[in-house]
Design an enzyme around this catalytic site. Structure first.
Site, PDB file in Angstrom:
ATOM      1  N   VAL A   1     -42.904  27.829 -52.138  1.00 14.78           N
ATOM      2  CA  VAL A   1     -41.882  28.714 -52.705  1.00 14.78           C
ATOM      3  C   VAL A   1     -41.128  28.013 -53.833  1.00 14.78           C
ATOM      4  CG1 VAL A   1     -39.944  30.230 -52.200  1.00 14.78           C
ATOM      5  CG2 VAL A   1     -41.620  29.719 -50.406  1.00 14.78           C
ATOM      6  N   SER A   2     -41.105  28.655 -54.992  1.00 14.88           N
ATOM      7  CA  SER A   2     -40.470  28.096 -56.183  1.00 14.88           C
ATOM      8  C   SER A   2     -39.210  28.885 -56.541  1.00 14.88           C
ATOM      9  CB  SER A   2     -41.448  28.144 -57.365  1.00 14.88           C
ATOM     10  OG  SER A   2     -40.794  27.845 -58.586  1.00 14.88           O
ATOM     11  N   PRO A   3     -38.189  28.202 -57.082  1.00 13.02           N
ATOM     12  CA  PRO A   3     -37.021  28.910 -57.595  1.00 13.02           C
ATOM     13  C   PRO A   3     -37.204  29.378 -59.037  1.00 13.02           C
ATOM     14  CG  PRO A   3     -36.659  26.574 -57.823  1.00 13.02           C
ATOM     15  CD  PRO A   3     -38.027  26.736 -57.191  1.00 13.02           C
TER      16      PRO A   3
ATOM     17  N   ASP B   1     -43.992  23.656 -60.711  1.00  9.43           N
ATOM     18  CA  ASP B   1     -42.590  23.219 -60.801  1.00  9.43           C
ATOM     19  C   ASP B   1     -42.472  21.837 -61.425  1.00  9.43           C
ATOM     20  OD1 ASP B   1     -41.645  25.526 -59.639  1.00  9.43           O
ATOM     21  OD2 ASP B   1     -41.581  24.696 -57.624  1.00  9.43           O
TER      22      ASP B   1
END
Length: 547
Positions: A126-128, A233
């Site tokens: 999960v990436s922001p 990321d």
């Protein structure tokens, strides 16, 4: 220190729980791997990442606020791998926002009575960076399976939602804070019932799991080729790419100089091509853990699964489902809430599903115990859940791992600071480049000092800098190095043959809310003289006006 302070402030109180969806703060950074999971399983979920935030609200016996903890799955990688500053990223900034709201504005963040913790969950994939991955040379979307641009991994980087990583950190922090505050204020479900826990050490290299009538084993740890590719990321270098299942003769020859993996290890880790056979390297100390912690904790109807690594979205879902099913089978209520508390106790890299492992993206290549890692964890957490439900205490399946901290410290900092110095006629702490005489609100204030090496003293529970405002004949503390708006930058003076000279740059980003007045910046640190222990020093800029 934080645990000691908390223990010294134990008091009666209440805990309330709430949950809700936060939809605009995360996205899956390995969506092609997620699609390897069975369609019927994926159909049970609306999103390819977990969007639910769980919030606990802590009140004292009189109903006054004490603190807040929440769990939400998103990486702290708004600040990507080009960032050279120590930063707690989006979750740390969200914590500062929450504590400032509850404690009131203060230059000493983290020292007020109310404590806010933005904890991690199953954020493995999960990436922001919500704009997703794009090619930095042309702005087009990256090739999806390998996250490359014209075959180059380094060109594919995820950004967003801001114009740069600093603004993106602020936005994702604000979104987490806003949702946490909303859920905190509306929390109405009291946690009621026992407080309990179960813990066991498990040798993850010797686990057996039964799947479809067959028995499979976990492996000694190893990192795959796609580990070196990094993620969108923060991509790696050279010619490594995600989704690599074949390896490369050149890099194999290089890595085998460290350790040539055994045929048994290669077969066990398949289809992962082994780049670093970390589980078979033990000098100067083991390169990867073998024995890890497994632990569950109970607060009433809430169960925390303290997992020793980074579970991907679907891995976390399967673990939660398995733990809850075990508890319900033992007579627990169906409203039992299970939370994956990520990166707890030991760190054992990533945990991808068996299906995701086949795709060998970064998360799978970093699943160190092989394709059946998740099944082994689920088996052990189900055992702990069953023991808790039936009132049993587990017998540890392995002994606690030995850790020689002296050896680790020796290799963490192999070269000690010998001494600090400044140019002839100058002293450590003197100003090198002074501030301007005045700034308008919104401008960046910069000052340079001749400094000491920050390794002399990390200034724990102290600060490397202060921003102070003149109030009559006195100076009032405004900001320290905990503030998002200040930066402390250290470097050797490379223009000098004496590498013992250090340059410290302190910056303060003023805003339109900065009060006009007369200010100064101070720097604090420790300097070391040859054959002596470090001693404190300080330096002060000239005064300047904010208008």
């Amino acid at each position: 220190m934080a645990i000691k302070i908390a223990h010294e402030n134990i008091q009666p109180g209440f805990i309330l729980m709430n949950s809700g969806q936060l939809l605009n703060a995360s996205r899956n950074r390995s969506p092609t791997a997620y699609l390897f999971n069975p369609p019927e399983e994926r159909a049970q979920y609306e999103h390819d990442t977990d969007k639910e935030m769980i919030v606990l609200k802590f009140l004292d016996a009189k109903g006054q606020p004490l603190g807040m903890v929440n769990w939400f799955a998103v990486h702290c990688t708004s600040m990507n791998n080009t960032n050279k500053y120590i930063s707690s990223d989006n979750k740390g900034l969200a914590s500062l926002y929450f504590e400032e709201t509850m404690n009131g504005p203060s230059p000493t963040y983290g020292q007020g009575p109310f404590v806010a913790a933005f904890a991690q969950s199953n954020e493995g994939d999960v990436s922001p960076n919500t704009k997703g991955a794009h090619c930095i040379n042309n702005g087009l979307a990256c090739e999806a399976n390998h996250s490359t641009c014209n075959g180059k991994n380094e060109m594919c980087i995820a950004f967003g939602p801001g114009k740069d990583m600093y603004e993106s950190t602020e936005i994702i922090a604000q979104r987490q804070f806003d949702k946490a505050k909303e859920l905190y204020e509306a929390a109405s479900v009291y946690l009621e019932g026992p407080v309990d826990f179960r813990h066991s050490y498990v040798d993850m290299t010797k686990q057996q799991v039964d799947i479809g009538g067959k028995t499979f084993n976990t492996c000694k740890p190893a990192m795959g080729y796609s580990f070196a590719a990094g993620t969108t990321d923060g991509p790696g270098a050279f010619d490594f790419t995600q989704g690599e299942t074949k390896g490369n003769p050149f890099w194999s020859a290089i890595s085998h100089l460290l350790k040539n993996p055994s045929a048994e290890q290669v077969a066990c880790q398949h289809p992962k091509p082994i780049l670093l056979d970390t589980g078979e390297i033990s000098e100067p100390f083991p390169w990867s853990p073998a024995v890890v912690d497994t632990q569950i904790l109970r607060i009433g109807q809430l169960i925390l699964a303290a997992v020793p690594g980074e579970f991907t979205t679907m891995s976390g879902r399967r673990l939660r489902k398995a733990i809850k099913a075990t508890l319900v089978e033992h007579g627990w209520h169906n409203d039992t809430q299970v939370v994956v508390a990520g990166l707890s106790n030991t760190y054992s890299d990533y945990i991808a599903t068996f299906e995701e492992y086949k795709d060998q993206r970064y998360e799978a290549a970093s699943t160190i115990f092989g394709p059946h890692t998740l099944s082994a964890y689920i088996k052990n957490f189900q055992r702990l859940a069953g023991d808790m439900a039936s009132g049993k205490f587990p017998s540890d399946t392995s002994s606690a791992p030995a850790l020689n901290l002296d050896t680790v410290s020796k290799y963490a900092y192999p070269f000690p600071v010998l001494f600090d110095s400044a140019p002839s006629g100058k002293s450590v702490g003197d100003v090198r480049t002074d501030v301007n005489s005045s700034y308008t609100r919104g401008q960046l204030v910069l000052v340079e000092f001749w400094g000491g090496n920050p390794r002399n003293n990390l200034m724990t529970n102290a600060t490397f800098l202060t921003v102070e405002k003149q109030d009559g004949s006195a100076w009032t503390l405004v900001l320290t190095d905990t503030s998002w708006f200040t930066k402390f930058h250290w470097q050797h003076n490379h223009s000098s043959k004496l590498s013992s000279e250090s340059i410290v740059t302190i910056s303060w980003q003023t805003t339109h809310y900065t009060l006009p007045g007369v200010y100064r910046i101070q720097h604090f640190g420790y300097r070391k003289k040859l054959f002596q222990d470090p001693t404190p020093y300080s330096g002060t800029s000239s005064t300047f006006h904010i208008v």
